[in-house]
Design an enzyme around this catalytic site. Structure first.
Site, PDB file in Angstrom:
ATOM      1  N   HIS A 265       0.816  -1.222   0.000  1.00 49.55           N
ATOM      2  CA  HIS A 265       0.000   0.000   0.000  1.00 49.55           C
ATOM      3  C   HIS A 265       0.843   1.263   0.000  1.00 49.55           C
ATOM      4  CE1 HIS A 265       0.516  -0.273   4.477  1.00 49.55           C
ATOM      5  NE2 HIS A 265       0.490   1.036   4.395  1.00 49.55           N
TER       6      HIS A 265
ATOM      7  N   ASP B 124       0.140  -7.631   1.359  1.00 53.20           N
ATOM      8  CA  ASP B 124       0.590  -6.248   1.541  1.00 53.20           C
ATOM      9  C   ASP B 124       2.103  -6.148   1.487  1.00 53.20           C
ATOM     10  OD1 ASP B 124       0.240  -3.529   1.810  1.00 53.20           O
ATOM     11  OD2 ASP B 124       0.256  -3.564   3.993  1.00 53.20           O
TER      12      ASP B 124
ATOM     13  N   SER C  11       4.837   2.567   7.789  1.00 55.92           N
ATOM     14  CA  SER C  11       4.492   1.422   6.944  1.00 55.92           C
ATOM     15  C   SER C  11       5.677   0.934   6.139  1.00 55.92           C
ATOM     16  CB  SER C  11       3.370   1.811   5.977  1.00 55.92           C
ATOM     17  OG  SER C  11       2.123   1.689   6.573  1.00 55.92           O
TER      18      SER C  11
END
Length: 493
Positions: free
Chosen positions: A141, A171, A244
């Site tokens: 993402h 992911d 992230s």
């Protein structure tokens, strides 16, 4: 009104260019006093015994992660991306109630000159180098939909990265930069991690590069909504937007996970963060690098965990296994004879403790191979054989960077109309309608007016194109934005 709790993929919040700028940072400090053991009572001592020295205070020392940060920190990178987001709603359009900018535009929209059409997204994330020749792991993402991906190292060098592949189901994304002899991280074994063990995260929360935060493993094999193939590591490490894709380290300085999601009511850290086990990530990385896509096995069943009541009703002594709630017609599970209400106890020789264990094992099984399954049905254990199918690849498994050539500048412009010229005092220029590539990276925004390139005034699109073609590796654009004129440097394609 109830507050909605959501799982947040913690990439730095999207900023709509030419509409809103800035952000917030919330600082919170605390002192941690030393813990001293309080004496309960004096010990009994024999009359002729030598007196013992009084015991010193017991101090609870904090874990020192400084060595890990010094050694592994240079292998953690900052990732910045640019891409497009959907157009800002017109005045008559219905705004998305979940859009964090919706209320802002509703209140302040009339005072803003908000350009129509797609706007440019700027985002930040983290990643870490796993190969000296520039292979980097991050979250899917983070780079999803990116037109440009730029990697910044701790020595301040910057590289444009190529996206080798993305896998949204796990992911995980693999990117590469053109560099050699880079520092790398050590890969650990998440299966050996214990709940309560100290862990360290390094990343770029809110854009603050190489930030270290620490905590403990709170739980293992967590199943989250829409993430059926990842047995997440739950921690209380402070993970915020921008973290992230960053690594989670154990005390040996080995990466055991990739920080991916937070559980939050506000979008910020609240003590619940989730990391993808590194063994899951490395399996995905190998397939993406070798084949450009990820192949997974498939059964075609929906499963759930058992509680005490369910386990008793299905004749189990303990609440272990994966309860089959539905079987897809014609699927490998259906052909093998699995039924709703079966409790899968073992798959391929591996015991199933929680329902999340089964999808992981099936996904790692090569399609077309047969595997034994042990199930509890009607209070009796039965053995079945299933020929594992292949999961359909998601459309996102292909490499990401497929944007067309945006030209040297990365600008879509048009001449000003008469009304716009009047608003600018009668001067000529070119209105920016769309931005990508070098212009987006430099911060040019939709609604800006290009007045000159390298000091030469521009009045039409063809003139700007010719000037850019003759220019060297960089140019300076004179841009009017609101009431200000600024020079913006661009590094050209």
């Amino acid at each position: 009104m109830s507050r909605r709790i959501v799982f947040v993929r913690n990439t730095l919040a999207v900023m709509l260019a030419a509409a809103v700028g800035g952000g917030y940072v919330y600082f919170h400090g605390a002192d941690f006093p030393s813990a001293h053991a309080a004496p309960v009572g004096a010990p009994l001592v024999a009359a002729n015994a030598a007196p013992t020295a009084p015991a010193g205070p017991v101090v609870a020392a904090a874990t020192d992660f400084s060595g890990i940060v010094q050694r592994a920190g240079p292998a953690v990178v900052n990732i910045s991306v640019t891409g497009k987001v959907k157009k800002v709603a017109d005045d008559g359009d219905e705004a998305d109630p979940d859009d964090p900018f919706a209320q802002f535009f509703k209140r302040f929209g009339p005072q803003l000159q908000v350009p129509r059409g797609p706007q440019v997204m700027h985002g930040l994330g983290s990643g870490f180098i796993i190969s000296p020749d520039g292979i980097i792991l991050t979250n899917a993402h983070v780079v999803d939909g990116a037109q440009e991906v730029v990697v910044k190292l701790t020595d301040r060098r910057e590289f444009k990265a190529k996206v080798l592949g993305v896998d949204k189901q796990s992911d995980i994304a693999v990117i590469r930069i053109d560099a050699r002899d880079l520092p790398t991280v050590q890969i650990g074994d998440p299966s050996q991690v214990l709940v309560g063990e100290p862990v360290l995260a390094i990343g770029s929360p809110y854009g603050f590069d190489n930030t270290a935060t620490a905590g403990i493993i709170s739980a293992k094999s967590r199943s989250l909504p829409d993430d059926n193939y990842v047995p997440f590591l739950q921690t209380d490490v402070a993970v915020n937007p921008g973290n992230s894709g960053g690594p989670l380290f154990n005390l040996k300085g080995q990466v055991i996970g990739i920080n991916s999601q937070i559980y939050s009511q506000t979008g910020g850290f609240q003590g619940l963060s989730f990391s993808i086990p590194i063994d899951v990530a490395m399996k995905v990385e190998q397939q993406l690098v070798q084949h450009g896509k990820v192949t997974r096995g498939r059964l075609g069943v929906s499963v759930q965990d058992l509680n005490q009541t369910l386990s008793e009703s299905f004749g189990l002594k303990t609440a272990q296994g994966a309860l089959v709630s539905s079987v897809e017609k014609g699927s490998p599970a259906d052909q093998a004879g699995l039924q709703a209400g079966d409790v899968i106890l073992r798959f391929g020789g591996h015991a199933i403790d929680h329902s999340v264990d089964l999808p992981t094992l099936v996904a790692d099984t090569a399609p077309g191979t047969s595997q034994p399954i042990e199930v509890m049905r009607g209070g009796q254990v039965r053995s079945l054989n299933v020929k594992v199918g292949e999961m359909k690849a998601a459309s996102n498994d292909a490499p990401a960077n497929k944007a067309g050539n945006p030209g040297r500048l990365g600008l879509a412009v048009r001449p000003l109309d008469k009304d716009e010229q009047k608003q600018l005092g009668g001067q000529n220029g070119l209105l920016v309608e769309d931005v990508s590539g070098p212009a987006a990276i430099a911060g040019i925004q939709g609604g800006d007016v290009i007045l000159a390139l390298n000091g030469t005034p521009v009045t039409n699109v063809e003139q700007l194109r010719k000037l850019a073609t003759k220019a060297g590796k960089s140019v300076a654009l004179l841009v009017e934005r609101g009431d200000e004129k600024i020079f913006v440097p661009l590094t050209l394609n």
